[in-house]
Design an enzyme around this catalytic site. Structure first.
Site, PDB file in Angstrom:
ATOM      1  N   GLY A  64       0.830  -1.200   0.000  1.00 20.03           N
ATOM      2  CA  GLY A  64       0.000   0.000   0.000  1.00 20.03           C
ATOM      3  C   GLY A  64       0.860   1.244   0.000  1.00 20.03           C
ATOM      4  O   GLY A  64       2.010   1.224  -0.448  1.00 20.03           O
ATOM      5  N   SER A  65       0.297   2.319   0.556  1.00 17.09           N
ATOM      6  CA  SER A  65       0.993   3.601   0.496  1.00 17.09           C
ATOM      7  C   SER A  65       2.134   3.667   1.505  1.00 17.09           C
ATOM      8  O   SER A  65       2.167   2.922   2.492  1.00 17.09           O
ATOM      9  CB  SER A  65       0.007   4.728   0.799  1.00 17.09           C
ATOM     10  OG  SER A  65      -0.421   4.617   2.145  1.00 17.09           O
ATOM     11  N   GLY A  84       2.567   2.264   5.408  1.00 15.01           N
ATOM     12  CA  GLY A  84       3.752   1.527   5.858  1.00 15.01           C
ATOM     13  C   GLY A  84       4.425   2.186   7.049  1.00 15.01           C
ATOM     14  O   GLY A  84       4.974   1.508   7.924  1.00 15.01           O
ATOM     15  N   GLU A  93       5.769  -3.381   0.983  1.00 16.04           N
ATOM     16  CA  GLU A  93       5.853  -3.051  -0.443  1.00 16.04           C
ATOM     17  C   GLU A  93       4.987  -1.807  -0.614  1.00 16.04           C
ATOM     18  O   GLU A  93       3.769  -1.877  -0.714  1.00 16.04           O
ATOM     19  CB  GLU A  93       5.349  -4.232  -1.268  1.00 16.04           C
ATOM     20  CG  GLU A  93       5.756  -4.168  -2.724  1.00 16.04           C
ATOM     21  CD  GLU A  93       4.632  -3.714  -3.603  1.00 16.04           C
ATOM     22  OE1 GLU A  93       4.701  -2.548  -4.062  1.00 16.04           O
ATOM     23  OE2 GLU A  93       3.690  -4.469  -3.818  1.00 16.04           O
TER      24      GLU A  93
HETATM   25  C1  UN1 Z   1       1.266  -3.416  -7.359  1.00 16.05           C
HETATM   26  O1  UN1 Z   1       0.950  -2.467  -8.064  1.00 16.05           O
HETATM   27  O2  UN1 Z   1       1.101  -3.387  -6.116  1.00 16.05           O
HETATM   28  O3  UN1 Z   1       4.825  -5.500 -11.714  1.00 16.05           O
HETATM   29  C2  UN1 Z   1       1.772  -4.735  -7.873  1.00 16.05           C
HETATM   30  C3  UN1 Z   1       3.626  -5.236 -11.799  1.00 16.05           C
HETATM   31  C4  UN1 Z   1       2.653  -6.260 -11.281  1.00 16.05           C
HETATM   32  C5  UN1 Z   1       2.447  -6.120  -9.810  1.00 16.05           C
HETATM   33  C6  UN1 Z   1       2.098  -4.741  -9.349  1.00 16.05           C
HETATM   34  N1  UN1 Z   1       3.176  -7.577 -11.570  1.00 16.05           N
HETATM   35  O4  UN1 Z   1       3.203  -4.196 -12.287  1.00 16.05           O
END
Ligand code: UN1
Length: 499
Positions: free
Chosen positions: A231-232, A236, A253
Site C-alpha cells: 500500500g501507500s 507503511g 511493499e
Molecule cells: C502493485 O501495483 O502493487 O509489476 C503490484 C507489476 C505487477 C504487480 C504490481 N506484476 O506491475
C-alpha cells in the site's frame, strides 16, 4: 454475463452480498454492488488464536504435501479465472485483459510455490571443529498477516499466500475496504482447493474485512510474527514500526515513483509503446506505474509530441468493453486529487497536456480522467511525490550521470528502467552507481514484473521483497544447528574451559 452471475459463479451467496454495513461500489459507474459484513475488531483475538492453532497442525504437514494444497489452489484458479478476472474489473475498474492478467499472476505464483515446496533449501556449513556438522534449516514461522491494496486486489495476496502455505504458515488477510468482493471470491476458491485436499486445518486462511483497526490488530499482535503489507508509504509508516516495535518481521511493499531514462540511442518505437502501457495502463494505479520520464535533450521535444499524439487517441471508457485501454480511477476522490496535483505542477512551471476529467462516452457515475503528460522544467516537490493517477512528468537531461542522479533523487525506490542500445549506458544503469531501485530494467517499462523475481524496493518503498527468488525466506525462521558426532567436546575459537 452480468455482475451478479460472476459473483454467484465465484460462490458468493445472496446473504453475503446484502445486509452488511460496508457498501461496495464499482468505479465503472459508481453503482452499489453489495453491502458486505465487516469483521468487528473485537473478533481479532479469536481469529489470531485460530490461526495459531492452525499453525500447530500445518507446520507438522510435510512441505511437499503443503505444496499439494497450493497445486489444487492453482487448478481451482484456472477454472475460476474468467469469473475472478471479471470481479477484479468490476471492483477495481481494470480493463478485462488486466483483470485476467492479475489472476494469471496468482496461477503463476501457485506453480512457483508448488516447486518451492520440494525445495526450501538450507545450507551445510564447514565446521571448524573435528567430528562436527553445521547446518542451516528453514522452519515455518507462524501466522502471516497480509494487508493488500485496491489496485492489485488479488495478486499480492496470492504471492503471500501461496508462499506462506508452502512454507507452513497460516494467513490472515485484510483486503482493501474498496475491494472486499474479490477477497471473498478468492477465499471461496481456496476453500474449494482445501475441500479437495481434505486435511487442511480449520483457520488456515481467514479473511478480516474492515478498516485500520484490523490492520492494527495484526501489526500489534505478538502471535503474528510476519506482517506483509502492500500500500501507500503513509500506511507503511504506521504499520512498519508497530511490527518492528514488538520484534515482528514486516514485509513492506509501498509507494513507487518509477522512472524511465530515454537515451539518444533508444529504439523510440519500442520506448513509446512501453511508456504508454506503463504510464496509462491500470489508469496509472500500479505501484510500478511509470511516473517520470527522463529524456535526453536531443530527442525530448519529438518524443513528447509523439506521446501527446498517442495519448490523444487512447480509448477511455468502460473497462469491460473490447478496445478500452484506460478504465476509471478508483473513485471520484482520485480524480479530484489528480486535478489538484496537475494544478500544483503547473504552478511549479509545468506544461500540462491532457489530464481533464472525462464524462462523455464513458459510463455515467464513473471516475474517468484523461491521462496527462506534464513537461517540467526540473524535478520539483510535486514530481517527487507519488500520485496514484495517470500523470507522467517529463524532464530533460544532457549527461547520463545527471539523469541517474535525477532518477535516484526521489524518496521512493521501487522500479526503474532505461531505454538505450548502448551497452555502456545499460550496464551503468544496472551497476552499483546506477538505479537505486529494487527493480531495474533495460528496454522494458517499469511495470508488469514476472512473479519469478523478488518484488519490492528500497527507501520509502519499504525494503520488503515478495513473490519469487528467495523472498520465501521472509516467511520462515532460520535455524543454525551444530551436531557433535565425536567423543570430544572442543570449544569454538579454541577456548579452553577444563573442569
Ligand atoms: C502493485 O501495483 O502493487 O509489476 C503490484 C507489476 C505487477 C504487480 C504490481 N506484476 O506491475
Amino acid at each position: 454475463m452480468h455482475t451478479i452471475d460472476h459473483l454467484r459463479a465465484a460462490g458468493l451467496s445472496e446473504t453475503e452480498l446484502t445486509g452488511g454495513t460496508l457498501t461496495v461500489r464499482s468505479p465503472i459507474d459508481g453503482a452499489e454492488i453489495a453491502k458486505v459484513h465487516q469483521t468487528p475488531a473485537s473478533d481479532m483475538p479469536a481469529i489470531i488464536a485460530k490461526s495459531k492453532a492452525a499453525f500447530d497442525a500445518w507446520r507438522r504437514t510435510p512441505a511437499p504435501q503443503r505444496g499439494e494444497l497450493v497445486r489444487l489452489f492453482g487448478e481451482e484458479l484456472r477454472k475460476a479465472k474468467d469469473d475472478l478476472g471479471a470481479i477484479v474489473t468490476l471492483e477495481a475498474g481494470k480493463i478485462t485483459s488486466e483483470g485476467l492478467g492479475e489472476v494469471q499472476e496468482m496461477i503463476d505464483i501457485c506453480d512457483f510455490a508448488v516447486g518451492l515446496s520440494r525445495q526450501l533449501y538450507g545450507l551445510t556449513i564447514a565446521s571448524e571443529r573435528p567430528g562436527h556438522r553445521m547446518a542451516e534449516t528453514w522452519h515455518p514461522i507462524g501466522p502471516v498477516g497480509v494487508i493488500t491494496a485496491f489496485n492489485f486486489p488479488v495478486a499480492p495476496w496470492a504471492w503471500n499466500t501461496a508462499i506462506a502455505l508452502a512454507c507452513g504458515d497460516p494467513v490472515i488477510w485484510k483486503p482493501s475496504e474498496k475491494t472486499p468482493l474479490t477477497a471473498m471470491a478468492c477465499v471461496r476458491i481456496l476453500e474449494r482447493a482445501m475441500e479437495r485436499f481434505g486435511e487442511a486445518p480449520d483457520g488456515l486462511i481467514q479473511l478480516a474485512i474492515g478498516g485500520p483497526e484490523i490492520g492494527d490488530a495484526l501489526a500489534t499482535s505478538p502471535d503474528v510474527p510476519v506482517v506483509s503489507a502492500t500500500g501507500s508509504t503513509r500506511m507503511g509508516q504506521i504499520v512498519g514500526p508497530k511490527v518492528t516495535g514488538r520484534f515482528g518481521k514486516p514485509i513492506l511493499e509501498l509507494g513507487g515513483n518509477n522512472a524511465m531514462i530515454v537515451a539518444p540511442s533508444a529504439d523510440l518505437d519500442m520506448a513509446v509503446r512501453a511508456i504508454v502501457f506503463s504510464a496509462v495502463g491500470t489508469a496509472g494505479q500500479r505501484c510500478t506505474s511509470l511516473r517520470r520520464l527522463i529524456v535526453h535533450d536531443s530527442i525530448k521535444d519529438d518524443l513528447v509530441k509523439t506521446l501527446a499524439t498517442a495519448y490523444a487517441s487512447l480509448p477511455i471508457g468502460d473497462p469491460r468493453e473490447d478496445g478500452t485501454l484506460v478504465g476509471p480511477l478508483i473513485d471520484a476522490g482520485a480524480v479530484d486529487r489528480m486535478q489538484e496535483v496537475l494544478a500544483q505542477a503547473k504552478s511549479e512551471g509545468g506544461t500540462v497536456h491532457g489530464g481533464a476529467p472525462v464524462t462523455e462516452g464513458v459510463p455515467a457515475g464513473g471516475a474517468y480522467a484523461a491521462p496527462a503528460i506534464v513537461e517540467m522544467p526540473e524535478q520539483t516537490d510535486t514530481v517527487r511525490e507519488e500520485t496514484f493517477a495517470p500523470i507522467l512528468y517529463v524532464m530533460g537531461y544532457e549527461d547520463l550521470s545527471d539523469a541517474i542522479a535525477m532518477h535516484n533523487d526521489v524518496p521512493q525506490g521501487l522500479s526503474s528502467c532505461i531505454f538505450t542500445l548502448d551497452l555502456r549506458e545499460a550496464e551503468t544503469f544496472l551497476s552499483a552507481v546506477g538505479s537505486d531501485c529494487g527493480i531495474a530494467n533495460v528496454n522494458i517499462g517499469p511495470s508488469g514484473a514476472e512473479i519469478g523475481g523478488a518484488f519490492g524496493g528500497e527507501k520509502a518503498t519499504g525494503g520488503g521483497r515478495e513473490s519469487g527468488s528467495d523472498a520465501w525466506k521472509g516467511y520462515m525462521r532460520r535455524q543454525t544447528s551444530t551436531v557433535n558426532f565425536s567423543t570430544e567436546l572442543p570449544l569454538a575459537q579454541g577456548v579452553k574451559f577444563d573442569i
